[in-house]
Every structure is written in C-alpha cells, then in structure tokens.
Motif scaffolding. Structure first.
Motif, PDB file in Angstrom:
ATOM      1  N   ALA A  52       0.863  -1.189   0.000  1.00 42.94           N
ATOM      2  CA  ALA A  52       0.000   0.000   0.000  1.00 42.94           C
ATOM      3  C   ALA A  52       0.896   1.234   0.000  1.00 42.94           C
ATOM      4  CB  ALA A  52      -0.903  -0.002   1.227  1.00 42.94           C
ATOM      5  N   PRO A  53       0.688   2.158  -0.943  1.00 43.34           N
ATOM      6  CA  PRO A  53       1.512   3.363  -0.946  1.00 43.34           C
ATOM      7  C   PRO A  53       1.430   4.072   0.409  1.00 43.34           C
ATOM      8  CG  PRO A  53       0.177   3.253  -2.942  1.00 43.34           C
ATOM      9  CD  PRO A  53      -0.294   2.152  -2.033  1.00 43.34           C
ATOM     10  N   GLU A  54       2.578   4.523   0.893  1.00 44.14           N
ATOM     11  CA  GLU A  54       2.645   5.125   2.223  1.00 44.14           C
ATOM     12  C   GLU A  54       1.712   6.329   2.364  1.00 44.14           C
ATOM     13  OE1 GLU A  54       6.020   7.230   4.930  1.00 44.14           O
ATOM     14  OE2 GLU A  54       6.618   5.436   3.822  1.00 44.14           O
ATOM     15  N   TYR A  55       1.667   7.193   1.344  1.00 42.54           N
ATOM     16  CA  TYR A  55       0.816   8.377   1.424  1.00 42.54           C
ATOM     17  C   TYR A  55      -0.660   7.986   1.515  1.00 42.54           C
ATOM     18  CZ  TYR A  55      -0.802   7.836  -3.362  1.00 42.54           C
ATOM     19  OH  TYR A  55      -1.395   7.346  -4.488  1.00 42.54           O
ATOM     20  N   TRP A  56      -1.018   6.920   0.808  1.00 40.97           N
ATOM     21  CA  TRP A  56      -2.410   6.487   0.812  1.00 40.97           C
ATOM     22  C   TRP A  56      -2.772   5.886   2.165  1.00 40.97           C
ATOM     23  CZ3 TRP A  56      -5.120   1.856   1.194  1.00 40.97           C
ATOM     24  CH2 TRP A  56      -6.460   1.926   0.836  1.00 40.97           C
ATOM     25  N   GLY A  57      -1.874   5.051   2.711  1.00 42.17           N
ATOM     26  CA  GLY A  57      -2.129   4.477   4.027  1.00 42.17           C
ATOM     27  C   GLY A  57      -2.290   5.543   5.093  1.00 42.17           C
ATOM     28  N   ALA A  58      -1.456   6.584   5.016  1.00 39.41           N
ATOM     29  CA  ALA A  58      -1.552   7.675   5.994  1.00 39.41           C
ATOM     30  C   ALA A  58      -2.849   8.458   5.829  1.00 39.41           C
ATOM     31  CB  ALA A  58      -0.355   8.608   5.867  1.00 39.41           C
ATOM     32  N   ALA A  59      -3.358   8.568   4.608  1.00 42.16           N
ATOM     33  CA  ALA A  59      -4.628   9.263   4.391  1.00 42.16           C
ATOM     34  C   ALA A  59      -5.799   8.436   4.916  1.00 42.16           C
ATOM     35  CB  ALA A  59      -4.816   9.561   2.907  1.00 42.16           C
ATOM     36  N   MET A  60      -5.710   7.125   4.781  1.00 38.62           N
ATOM     37  CA  MET A  60      -6.785   6.259   5.257  1.00 38.62           C
ATOM     38  C   MET A  60      -6.734   6.097   6.780  1.00 38.62           C
ATOM     39  SD  MET A  60      -8.464   5.386   2.561  1.00 38.62           S
ATOM     40  CE  MET A  60      -8.060   6.898   1.718  1.00 38.62           C
ATOM     41  N   VAL A  61      -5.532   5.930   7.300  1.00 39.34           N
ATOM     42  CA  VAL A  61      -5.305   5.744   8.732  1.00 39.34           C
ATOM     43  C   VAL A  61      -4.182   6.684   9.137  1.00 39.34           C
ATOM     44  CG1 VAL A  61      -4.786   4.111  10.568  1.00 39.34           C
ATOM     45  CG2 VAL A  61      -5.920   3.303   8.494  1.00 39.34           C
ATOM     46  N   PRO A  62      -4.507   7.790   9.776  1.00 38.28           N
ATOM     47  CA  PRO A  62      -3.455   8.768  10.095  1.00 38.28           C
ATOM     48  C   PRO A  62      -2.352   8.171  10.964  1.00 38.28           C
ATOM     49  CG  PRO A  62      -5.501   9.292  11.252  1.00 38.28           C
ATOM     50  CD  PRO A  62      -5.805   8.155  10.326  1.00 38.28           C
ATOM     51  N   LEU A  63      -1.167   8.745  10.869  1.00 38.29           N
ATOM     52  CA  LEU A  63      -0.032   8.287  11.672  1.00 38.29           C
ATOM     53  C   LEU A  63      -0.116   8.819  13.104  1.00 38.29           C
ATOM     54  CD1 LEU A  63       2.777   8.832   9.024  1.00 38.29           C
ATOM     55  CD2 LEU A  63       1.645   6.686   9.650  1.00 38.29           C
ATOM     56  N   ARG A  64      -0.785   9.964  13.265  1.00 39.34           N
ATOM     57  CA  ARG A  64      -0.911  10.593  14.577  1.00 39.34           C
ATOM     58  C   ARG A  64      -2.336  11.112  14.766  1.00 39.34           C
ATOM     59  NH1 ARG A  64       3.575  10.957  17.304  1.00 39.34           N
ATOM     60  NH2 ARG A  64       5.551  10.752  16.252  1.00 39.34           N
ATOM     61  N   THR A  65      -2.724  11.226  16.023  1.00 30.44           N
ATOM     62  CA  THR A  65      -4.029  11.789  16.355  1.00 30.44           C
ATOM     63  C   THR A  65      -3.965  13.303  16.199  1.00 30.44           C
ATOM     64  OG1 THR A  65      -3.582  12.180  18.695  1.00 30.44           O
ATOM     65  CG2 THR A  65      -4.346   9.956  18.072  1.00 30.44           C
ATOM     66  N   PRO A  66      -5.111  13.985  16.239  1.00 35.35           N
ATOM     67  CA  PRO A  66      -5.081  15.451  16.165  1.00 35.35           C
ATOM     68  C   PRO A  66      -4.232  16.107  17.258  1.00 35.35           C
ATOM     69  CG  PRO A  66      -7.300  14.662  15.752  1.00 35.35           C
ATOM     70  CD  PRO A  66      -6.485  13.472  16.180  1.00 35.35           C
TER      71      PRO A  66
END
Length: 186
Positions: A52-66
């Motif tokens: 899964a492309p890293e940018y796409w994974g981060a858009a679907m499941v963020p790396l950090r909370t707000p």
C-alpha cells in the motif's frame, strides 16, 4: 483525494462519506457508541503492509491523532476481509469508510461513528493509458449526475466506483488488485 501515481487519472468524485471505527463487539470501545481519532492512540490499527503506498495508508489511517499522539500499527492485513478478521479477534481496531458498515455485517465486529474524522471521497479512477472518448464521456456523465446519484448508479450498474487512491499500477495493493481488475473486466 490521495492519488499520487502519475499513470492514473482521477475523474469526478462519486461519493463522499464519513468514517467508522471497526472494533470487536466485546471491545471496551463498543460500549461507548462512538469513537474519536484520539482513541486510536490507545489501540493498534492494522498495518496495510508494504504494497500500500505510504501516502495512501496515511490518508486512510493517520499516523498521529489530532493532538499528536502516535497511532500504533500492527498486525499486518493486506485485504479488507483480513482487517475485519483481525478486528473481530480483538487483535486491532481499524478506521474505515462508513460505507463499510452499510454493506458489511461481519460477526463479532461493531462499527462506531468516528465523529471527528475527516470524510473520505471516492472517485472514478482509471489508468491514464486507456483514456479515450468513451471514458471521458462516462466521466462527464458522472459529473452531471452529481456525487449522490453517481455513487448509486456506478455501484448498481458498473461497479467502478473505487476509493480515491486505491488503485495503482506497478505497485498495486493486494487489498484492491483483484477487485479492481474484476470490475474493469465486466
């Protein structure tokens, strides 16, 4: 709309939807009735794997909370059904598009509204090398229908509506490869 692959063309948005958090039915969050992105920092979410492309994974499941808390990853799941299996067994929780809750009812999984998550957009996406007048006419028709009508019509008649950024060539994710190929073949 995360589509970064230069060999893909993104057409009109066909559906915009909210997000849900999939949790095991006996999970402590299931009793809350809803969840927030901050809850993700206290639980593992599925790792979508190296395909899964890293940018796409981060858009679907963020790396950090707000608030900046890290969201832990693991175990790895490469398909939608593998994510649901891991959730049902209590191995992780996982944010999904709300449409997943509408069309899936897996045993042992509860879908909670993620009230502070941004919406996801789904759009028609195709390989740029196959761009032709028929595809452009279809995209124009989808645009004229608008997102709500386009979503229903595409799902019912063509089964071509995919989450923006899901498809890629050269680095296709096992999560979507078979589904997209079968839809394009119909």
């Amino acid at each position: 709309m995360p589509v970064a692959e230069p060999d893909l063309t993104t057409g009109p948005v066909g559906y915009t939807g909210g997000r849900v958090l999939a949790v095991a039915s006996d999970h402590s969050l299931a009793r809350q009735g809803s969840a927030s992105l901050e809850d993700l920092a206290d639980h593992h979410v599925a790792d979508l794997g190296p395909d899964a492309p890293e940018y796409w994974g981060a858009a679907m499941v963020p790396l950090r909370t707000p608030l900046g808390r890290r969201i832990p990853r693991g175990p790895t799941a490469r398909t939608f059904h593998a994510i649901l299996f891991l959730v049902a067994t209590g191995a992780c929780v996982h944010p999904l598009d709300a449409i997943a809750a509408r069309y899936n009812n897996p045993p042992g999984v509860t879908f909670l509204p993620l009230h502070d998550a941004p919406t996801l957009q789904w759009a028609l996406t195709w390989r740029s090398t196959i761009d032709n007048p028929a595809i452009r006419a279809f995209a124009q028709t989808a645009t004229s229908l608008g997102p709500a009508l386009c979503a229903g019509w595409c799902r019912t008649h063509l089964r071509l509506l995919v989450p923006v950024g899901v498809a890629s060539t050269g680095r296709e994710s096992p999560m979507t490869r078979g589904r997209i190929r079968s839809r394009l073949a119909r």
